[in-house]
Design a protein around this motif. Structure first.
Motif, PDB file in Angstrom:
ATOM      1  N   UNK A 151       0.761  -1.240   0.000  1.00 31.33           N
ATOM      2  CA  UNK A 151       0.000   0.000   0.000  1.00 31.33           C
ATOM      3  C   UNK A 151       0.790   1.287   0.000  1.00 31.33           C
ATOM      4  N   UNK A 152       2.090   1.233  -0.328  1.00 31.13           N
ATOM      5  CA  UNK A 152       2.871   2.465  -0.464  1.00 31.13           C
ATOM      6  C   UNK A 152       2.445   3.165  -1.756  1.00 31.13           C
ATOM      7  N   UNK A 153       2.267   4.475  -1.709  1.00 35.35           N
ATOM      8  CA  UNK A 153       1.860   5.199  -2.913  1.00 35.35           C
ATOM      9  C   UNK A 153       2.994   5.188  -3.932  1.00 35.35           C
ATOM     10  N   UNK A 154       2.650   5.302  -5.196  1.00 29.81           N
ATOM     11  CA  UNK A 154       3.666   5.296  -6.242  1.00 29.81           C
ATOM     12  C   UNK A 154       4.597   6.494  -6.089  1.00 29.81           C
ATOM     13  N   UNK A 155       4.079   7.617  -5.604  1.00 27.53           N
ATOM     14  CA  UNK A 155       4.921   8.796  -5.398  1.00 27.53           C
ATOM     15  C   UNK A 155       5.954   8.544  -4.306  1.00 27.53           C
ATOM     16  N   UNK A 156       5.505   7.955  -3.199  1.00 29.81           N
ATOM     17  CA  UNK A 156       6.424   7.654  -2.105  1.00 29.81           C
ATOM     18  C   UNK A 156       7.423   6.573  -2.495  1.00 29.81           C
ATOM     19  N   UNK A 157       6.999   5.666  -3.346  1.00 26.13           N
ATOM     20  CA  UNK A 157       7.913   4.627  -3.812  1.00 26.13           C
ATOM     21  C   UNK A 157       9.010   5.220  -4.688  1.00 26.13           C
ATOM     22  N   UNK A 158       8.626   6.059  -5.632  1.00 30.11           N
ATOM     23  CA  UNK A 158       9.585   6.553  -6.616  1.00 30.11           C
ATOM     24  C   UNK A 158      10.542   7.604  -6.054  1.00 30.11           C
ATOM     25  N   UNK A 159      10.128   8.345  -5.040  1.00 26.87           N
ATOM     26  CA  UNK A 159      10.979   9.408  -4.509  1.00 26.87           C
ATOM     27  C   UNK A 159      12.294   8.851  -3.978  1.00 26.87           C
ATOM     28  N   UNK A 160      12.330   7.571  -3.639  1.00 21.89           N
ATOM     29  CA  UNK A 160      13.537   6.963  -3.093  1.00 21.89           C
ATOM     30  C   UNK A 160      14.649   6.794  -4.128  1.00 21.89           C
ATOM     31  N   UNK A 161      14.349   7.044  -5.385  1.00 21.95           N
ATOM     32  CA  UNK A 161      15.389   6.938  -6.415  1.00 21.95           C
ATOM     33  C   UNK A 161      16.316   8.145  -6.408  1.00 21.95           C
ATOM     34  N   UNK A 162      15.935   9.195  -5.693  1.00 21.14           N
ATOM     35  CA  UNK A 162      16.726  10.425  -5.625  1.00 21.14           C
ATOM     36  C   UNK A 162      17.563  10.414  -4.349  1.00 21.14           C
TER      37      UNK A 162
END
Length: 501
Positions: free
Chosen positions: A459-470
């Motif tokens: 249930x992690x949002x896609x935004x919260x998931x992707x921000x970790x690439x930075x």
């Protein structure tokens, strides 16, 4: 969802809960160490250190919180200037490079470094009023040492701790848990073995339906990353710096860590910033998720769990390597028997002091060493090159696993011929197969594998998931340690335990 798991803004959430927590700690005489003190225990007040002299390293005493660091001596009672470590010689590894191994069995209570991760996950909750020890239960999902660390930290902090782990883990783990939990039902066994993490998650979802159950998931708790970045990173930096003072030409080329929760590998980010060293992630060949998008079961207990942890900084990882559990099981026999150790001493010429430290190597520790050798061979490293890694725990948790391996591989008995066979196949025979240097495309592939666990299942949002690439995301997480330390100081002032130190 990510806000709950990440360092967040560090602010106080519930003042009433915080006051009840302070009252509980005041009554129990509990003082919390700061993250900075665990990274540099020489900064612990002298009066606290003096009081520790009367406390055993395995006592359920709150003062042992101040021993949750890498700078304990072999007795685990005293403190050393440079963390205990062993430099493995060419006679054992077959390579010229220095394989430097920090020893995790010097940690208190559990003889493993996971007690550090547990503190890093629970302490921020307590000092921000997000966990009420008078009411709540800390649930520690794990494949072994993390739940032991969590139960130990919970008990020292006056909290109720619950261990959730696969039923197929080593007997020694369950024996330890039975001695430390408050109630027998605080040990929850899930189906499967090391790589059956989804079954743990499923049980935790059920437990989370009760509001008083707080799931401290090591795979998604960013406090796990932060405390290893600071404390484990600083410890390994201290070891290498001490070595470099003696040999100015020495270079730190890589940090190697098997990724169970991917907390420990956060130390690689710390070392890369300071030394330009590579970050090497390791998994079981029988469960090659990062390497080949694969899955499977294995016996390298503590690593490789068929998914990519949320707290793994994948985009800063340079190499992936895989090691077979055949190698770790059989080397556990070589390192853990009189016949095996005698072979190393007499036939291979391994220094007696090195052989004496081999009981400090558990299954995942052996895995780390083998992967470090693979890195040294891949880059043809020489005597001026160092590869750092950690022995996360010792062999004490795996005597029963060694007995099983003896029955499986040497039913007629383990003798000199068997020792020579194991040494030749698994040490002299280390190769550079099942390794991959990561391009940006490869890092992205591994990063995206986490989508299925964290977005679709957890249930992690896609935004919260992707921000970790930075990388700025990770820098912000680590910066929270300073905020937590300020809150810990304020909390200690509220409790007035050992006031004036």
């Amino acid at each position: 969802m990510l806000q709950e798991r990440s360092a967040g803004d560090g602010g106080i959430v519930d003042e009433q809960v915080l006051e009840r927590t302070a009252a509980r700690f005041r009554e129990a005489g509990i003082r919390l160490p700061t993250f900075a003190q665990l990274a540099d225990p020489s900064s612990v007040p002298a009066a606290v250190t003096a009081r520790l002299a009367d406390v055993g390293p395995d006592d359920a005493d709150p003062l042992n919180l101040f021993r949750v660091h890498w700078f304990n001596d072999a007795s685990r009672s005293g403190r050393v200037a440079v963390p205990e470590h062993v430099v493995l010689p060419k006679e054992l590894t077959g390579v010229d490079a220095r394989i430097v191994v920090a020893l995790g069995d010097r940690f208190p209570m559990i003889g493993a470094h996971k007690v550090l991760a547990a503190y890093g996950c629970l302490a921020p909750r307590l000092v921000t009023g997000r966990f009420d020890p008078t009411r709540d239960r800390a649930v520690w999902p794990s494949t072994g040492n993390y739940c032991r660390g969590g139960v130990a930290i919970s008990r020292l902090m006056g909290c109720r701790g619950v261990a959730v782990l696969p039923e197929g883990m080593s007997r020694e783990r369950f024996d330890w848990l039975e001695r430390w939990v408050a109630e027998p039902e605080d040990i929850i066994r899930t189906p499967g073995v090391e790589s059956n993490v989804k079954e743990i998650y499923d049980r935790c979802h059920e437990l989370a339906e009760v509001p008083e159950n707080h799931i401290l998931n090591q795979f998604s708790e960013f406090g796990n990353h932060v405390v290893h970045y600071l404390a484990t990173g600083a410890a390994l930096d201290a070891v290498f710096t001490a070595m470099q003072r003696e040999e100015r030409s020495l270079r730190l080329r890589a940090f190697v860590s098997a990724t169970g929760s991917a907390g420990t590998i956060g130390a690689g980010d710390y070392l890369k910033e300071r030394h330009g060293s590579l970050v090497v992630a390791v998994e079981a060949l029988e469960c090659p998720t990062m390497l080949y998008n694969g899955f499977g079961e294995h016996n390298i207990q503590g690593i490789g769990d068929k998914h990519i942890p949320l707290i793994h900084n994948v985009m800063n990882t340079d190499i992936v390597a895989a090691v077979s559990d055949r190698a770790t099981d059989r080397l556990n026999i070589l390192f853990g028997t009189d016949v095996g150790r005698e072979h190393l001493l007499r036939r291979r010429g391994v220094d007696a002091e090195v052989v004496a430290e081999l009981p400090s190597f558990g299954l995942s520790s052996i895995c780390n060493v083998l992967a470090a050798i693979k890195v040294a061979k891949l880059f043809d490293l020489g005597p001026d090159d160092a590869v750092a890694t950690v022995a996360t725990d010792g062999a004490a948790m795996y005597h029963s696993e060694r007995d099983l391996a003896l029955e499986r591989f040497f039913p007629g008995g383990f003798d000199e011929a068997g020792a020579a066979e194991v040494f030749g196949e698994h040490l002299l025979g280390v190769t550079t197969d099942h390794m991959r240097e990561l391009t940006h495309e490869e890092r992205t592939r591994i990063f995206d594998l986490g989508y299925y666990t964290w977005v679709e299942q957890q249930g992690v949002s896609i935004e919260d998931f992707e921000v970790r690439s930075d990388q700025s995301f990770w820098q912000a997480q680590r910066a929270q340690a300073r905020v937590w330390d300020e809150l810990i100081d304020e909390f200690n002032a509220r409790t007035r335990v050992l006031e004036g130190l």
